[in-house]
Design a protein around this motif. Structure first.
Motif, mmCIF file in Angstrom:
data_model
loop_
_atom_site.group_PDB
_atom_site.id
_atom_site.type_symbol
_atom_site.label_atom_id
_atom_site.label_comp_id
_atom_site.label_asym_id
_atom_site.label_seq_id
_atom_site.Cartn_x
_atom_site.Cartn_y
_atom_site.Cartn_z
ATOM 1 N N GLY A 101 0.819 -1.200 0.000
ATOM 2 C CA GLY A 101 0.000 0.000 0.000
ATOM 3 C C GLY A 101 0.853 1.249 0.000
ATOM 4 O O GLY A 101 0.483 2.268 -0.600
ATOM 5 N N PHE A 102 2.022 1.176 0.648
ATOM 6 C CA PHE A 102 2.940 2.306 0.750
ATOM 7 C C PHE A 102 3.778 2.457 -0.510
ATOM 8 O O PHE A 102 3.900 3.562 -1.058
ATOM 9 C CB PHE A 102 3.844 2.116 1.974
ATOM 10 C CG PHE A 102 4.895 3.184 2.143
ATOM 11 C CD1 PHE A 102 4.532 4.492 2.412
ATOM 12 C CD2 PHE A 102 6.236 2.874 2.039
ATOM 13 C CE1 PHE A 102 5.497 5.483 2.563
ATOM 14 C CE2 PHE A 102 7.208 3.853 2.186
ATOM 15 C CZ PHE A 102 6.840 5.164 2.446
ATOM 16 N N VAL A 103 4.354 1.361 -1.024
ATOM 17 C CA VAL A 103 5.283 1.468 -2.153
ATOM 18 C C VAL A 103 4.614 1.333 -3.515
ATOM 19 O O VAL A 103 5.188 1.738 -4.529
ATOM 20 C CB VAL A 103 6.430 0.431 -2.037
ATOM 21 C CG1 VAL A 103 7.272 0.697 -0.811
ATOM 22 C CG2 VAL A 103 5.900 -0.994 -2.020
ATOM 23 N N MET A 104 3.402 0.766 -3.571
ATOM 24 C CA MET A 104 2.746 0.526 -4.858
ATOM 25 C C MET A 104 1.339 1.119 -4.960
ATOM 26 O O MET A 104 0.724 1.056 -6.027
ATOM 27 C CB MET A 104 2.645 -0.981 -5.132
ATOM 28 C CG MET A 104 3.971 -1.676 -5.328
ATOM 29 S SD MET A 104 4.689 -1.223 -6.935
ATOM 30 C CE MET A 104 6.195 -2.194 -6.893
ATOM 31 N N GLY A 105 0.798 1.667 -3.876
ATOM 32 C CA GLY A 105 -0.608 2.077 -3.893
ATOM 33 C C GLY A 105 -1.517 0.885 -4.118
ATOM 34 O O GLY A 105 -2.607 1.008 -4.676
ATOM 35 N N ASP A 106 -1.061 -0.291 -3.677
ATOM 36 C CA ASP A 106 -1.742 -1.559 -3.940
ATOM 37 C C ASP A 106 -2.706 -1.863 -2.792
ATOM 38 O O ASP A 106 -2.404 -2.653 -1.898
ATOM 39 C CB ASP A 106 -0.698 -2.674 -4.095
ATOM 40 C CG ASP A 106 -1.283 -3.986 -4.572
ATOM 41 O OD1 ASP A 106 -2.513 -4.052 -4.794
ATOM 42 O OD2 ASP A 106 -0.513 -4.956 -4.717
ATOM 43 N N GLY A 107 -3.838 -1.186 -2.803
ATOM 44 C CA GLY A 107 -4.799 -1.380 -1.731
ATOM 45 C C GLY A 107 -6.136 -0.768 -2.086
ATOM 46 O O GLY A 107 -6.260 -0.011 -3.056
ATOM 47 N N VAL A 108 -7.127 -1.096 -1.293
ATOM 48 C CA VAL A 108 -8.470 -0.558 -1.491
ATOM 49 C C VAL A 108 -8.953 0.043 -0.182
ATOM 50 O O VAL A 108 -8.391 -0.230 0.886
ATOM 51 C CB VAL A 108 -9.448 -1.649 -1.971
ATOM 52 C CG1 VAL A 108 -8.975 -2.256 -3.286
ATOM 53 C CG2 VAL A 108 -9.622 -2.746 -0.925
ATOM 54 N N TYR A 109 -10.008 0.844 -0.271
ATOM 55 C CA TYR A 109 -10.503 1.475 0.946
ATOM 56 C C TYR A 109 -12.003 1.704 0.851
ATOM 57 O O TYR A 109 -12.604 1.626 -0.229
ATOM 58 C CB TYR A 109 -9.768 2.790 1.217
ATOM 59 C CG TYR A 109 -10.238 3.969 0.400
ATOM 60 C CD1 TYR A 109 -11.072 4.936 0.962
ATOM 61 C CD2 TYR A 109 -9.853 4.135 -0.932
ATOM 62 C CE1 TYR A 109 -11.505 6.033 0.221
ATOM 63 C CE2 TYR A 109 -10.278 5.214 -1.677
ATOM 64 C CZ TYR A 109 -11.107 6.155 -1.105
ATOM 65 O OH TYR A 109 -11.544 7.232 -1.843
ATOM 66 N N GLU A 110 -12.602 1.992 1.981
ATOM 67 C CA GLU A 110 -13.997 2.410 2.078
ATOM 68 C C GLU A 110 -14.100 3.441 3.205
ATOM 69 O O GLU A 110 -13.301 3.416 4.142
ATOM 70 C CB GLU A 110 -14.927 1.237 2.390
ATOM 71 C CG GLU A 110 -15.164 0.292 1.234
ATOM 72 C CD GLU A 110 -16.060 0.879 0.151
ATOM 73 O OE1 GLU A 110 -16.856 1.808 0.458
ATOM 74 O OE2 GLU A 110 -15.962 0.421 -1.003
ATOM 75 N N VAL A 111 -15.076 4.316 3.097
ATOM 76 C CA VAL A 111 -15.381 5.274 4.155
ATOM 77 C C VAL A 111 -16.872 5.192 4.442
ATOM 78 O O VAL A 111 -17.688 5.332 3.524
ATOM 79 C CB VAL A 111 -15.009 6.715 3.761
ATOM 80 C CG1 VAL A 111 -15.387 7.681 4.875
ATOM 81 C CG2 VAL A 111 -13.527 6.827 3.443
ATOM 82 N N THR A 112 -17.225 4.942 5.680
ATOM 83 C CA THR A 112 -18.626 4.915 6.081
ATOM 84 C C THR A 112 -18.902 6.067 7.043
ATOM 85 O O THR A 112 -18.038 6.446 7.838
ATOM 86 C CB THR A 112 -18.995 3.590 6.769
ATOM 87 O OG1 THR A 112 -18.065 3.337 7.830
ATOM 88 C CG2 THR A 112 -18.962 2.436 5.796
ATOM 89 N N SER A 113 -20.100 6.616 6.936
ATOM 90 C CA SER A 113 -20.490 7.694 7.831
ATOM 91 C C SER A 113 -21.119 7.143 9.107
ATOM 92 O O SER A 113 -21.709 6.057 9.102
ATOM 93 C CB SER A 113 -21.484 8.622 7.142
ATOM 94 O OG SER A 113 -20.835 9.405 6.171
ATOM 95 N N VAL A 114 -20.998 7.919 10.163
ATOM 96 C CA VAL A 114 -21.595 7.593 11.460
ATOM 97 C C VAL A 114 -22.523 8.736 11.839
ATOM 98 O O VAL A 114 -22.101 9.891 11.893
ATOM 99 C CB VAL A 114 -20.517 7.411 12.543
ATOM 100 C CG1 VAL A 114 -21.163 7.086 13.898
ATOM 101 C CG2 VAL A 114 -19.520 6.339 12.147
ATOM 102 N N LEU A 115 -23.784 8.414 12.065
ATOM 103 C CA LEU A 115 -24.746 9.387 12.578
ATOM 104 C C LEU A 115 -25.446 8.785 13.785
ATOM 105 O O LEU A 115 -25.843 7.609 13.749
ATOM 106 C CB LEU A 115 -25.786 9.747 11.512
ATOM 107 C CG LEU A 115 -25.286 10.525 10.287
ATOM 108 C CD1 LEU A 115 -26.439 10.811 9.334
ATOM 109 C CD2 LEU A 115 -24.589 11.827 10.683
ATOM 110 N N ASP A 116 -25.551 9.555 14.844
ATOM 111 C CA ASP A 116 -26.155 9.076 16.091
ATOM 112 C C ASP A 116 -25.462 7.810 16.598
ATOM 113 O O ASP A 116 -26.101 6.926 17.180
ATOM 114 C CB ASP A 116 -27.652 8.809 15.901
ATOM 115 C CG ASP A 116 -28.407 10.049 15.439
ATOM 116 O OD1 ASP A 116 -28.048 11.156 15.885
ATOM 117 O OD2 ASP A 116 -29.343 9.908 14.632
ATOM 118 N N GLY A 117 -24.165 7.721 16.357
ATOM 119 C CA GLY A 117 -23.389 6.580 16.832
ATOM 120 C C GLY A 117 -23.599 5.295 16.049
ATOM 121 O O GLY A 117 -23.123 4.243 16.459
ATOM 122 N N LYS A 118 -24.288 5.376 14.896
ATOM 123 C CA LYS A 118 -24.559 4.178 14.098
ATOM 124 C C LYS A 118 -23.944 4.298 12.706
ATOM 125 O O LYS A 118 -23.796 5.389 12.163
ATOM 126 C CB LYS A 118 -26.070 3.957 13.981
ATOM 127 C CG LYS A 118 -26.742 3.588 15.295
ATOM 128 C CD LYS A 118 -28.216 3.281 15.087
ATOM 129 C CE LYS A 118 -28.889 2.844 16.381
ATOM 130 N NZ LYS A 118 -30.333 2.519 16.162
#
Length: 286
Positions: A25-42
């Protein structure tokens, strides 16, 4: 107080979390990601994000180090220990540390690296920009042609954000072959004569989780949706414009390349879709 993060099976203070310099991930950008939102602690839209994560991993022939139920449990624990009421959970999986740098994928016995951390964002749902609207510029889309895979290769989107910042606006929309593909970190839409218009799914754009939900909710609300590409000129002459993303939900766009749309204020369709999305996504949050 230091955040608690998750790294390869351990919950650690952020200052103690370390990843090898040989991690792909550092030397090749060889990775995936996700971002989830949290509202009201859920957690919002976890099934959609976990399904897209698995698809991205499959497209890159990368294995997932945890099951989806385990992943949800990690999200819940980080939200709890970091006392997140409104904010984000960032997840990243890379191909791991093969012990040295090589272009070829390592053997299957190399374990992936998995990292999760939270970001507190008080007032996320009540973002004042949603009332005011944002301004965007257009720039050429010079990214690779597998934008449907949510990889950590985010240098060009970062350059787009900086181009927008230098231009004194909020964001940038990418243009390829004369048509808008998407925003720097979001899916793009215009509204004309009551039709919600957005580019169709392909390798050219990210298959947004918020996009899918918003289009479904729009159809259920008897709004007409047309999936096709549009030009910047069309967008500038539209009745409304907006974008969607996991962290911004539905965000009105009121100016494109220096030209205000209509009266320069957010339109009613974008406002209504944001309202519907927040209401419905909270119902299904976990």
């Amino acid at each position: 107080m230091s955040r608690t993060v998750y790294l390869n099976g351990e919950y650690l203070p952020e200052a103690e979390a370390k990843v090898s310099i040989f991690d792909r991930g550092f030397v090749m950008g060889d990775g995936v990601y996700e971002v989830t939102s949290v509202l009201d602690g859920k957690i919002l839209e976890f099934p959609g994000h976990s399904a897209r994560l698995q698809r991205s991993l499959n497209e890159l022939e990368m294995k997932c180090p945890v099951t989806m139920p385990e992943l949800l449990a990690i999200h819940h624990e980080l939200v709890k220990v970091n006392n997140i009421d409104e904010g984000l959970v960032y997840l990243q999986i890379t191909r791991g540390n093969p012990g040295d740098r090589d272009f070829a994928y390592p053997d299957d016995n190399v374990e992936p690296t998995i990292v999760l951390f939270t970001q507190a964002k008080p007032g996320l749902a009540a973002d004042p920009k949603a009332k005011k609207g944002i301004k965007v510029i257009s720039i050429p889309d010079l990214r690779w042609h597998r934008r449907d895979i949510k990889t950590v290769q985010l240098l060009y989107p970062s350059m787009a954000k900086m181009a927008a910042k230098k231009a004194g606006v909020d964001d940038a929309w990418f243009v390829e072959d004369g048509k808008v593909t998407e925003g720097s970190s979001n899916n793009a839409y215009i509204v004309k004569n009551g039709q919600i218009i957005t580019r169709e799914l392909s390798h050219d754009i990210l298959h947004g989780i918020t996009r899918a939900s918003v289009l479904k909710m729009a159809a259920e609300a008897q709004m007409e949706v047309v999936e096709r590409a549009f030009t910047i000129e069309e967008a500038q002459n539209a009745d409304e414009a907006f974008y969607t993303s996991a962290s911004s939900f539905v965000m009105p766009v009121v100016e494109i390349d220096g030209k205000a749309l209509k009266d320069g204020k957010p339109g009613p369709i974008a406002a209504r879709l944001r309202e519907i999305y927040l209401e419905e996504s909270k119902k299904t949050a976990v």
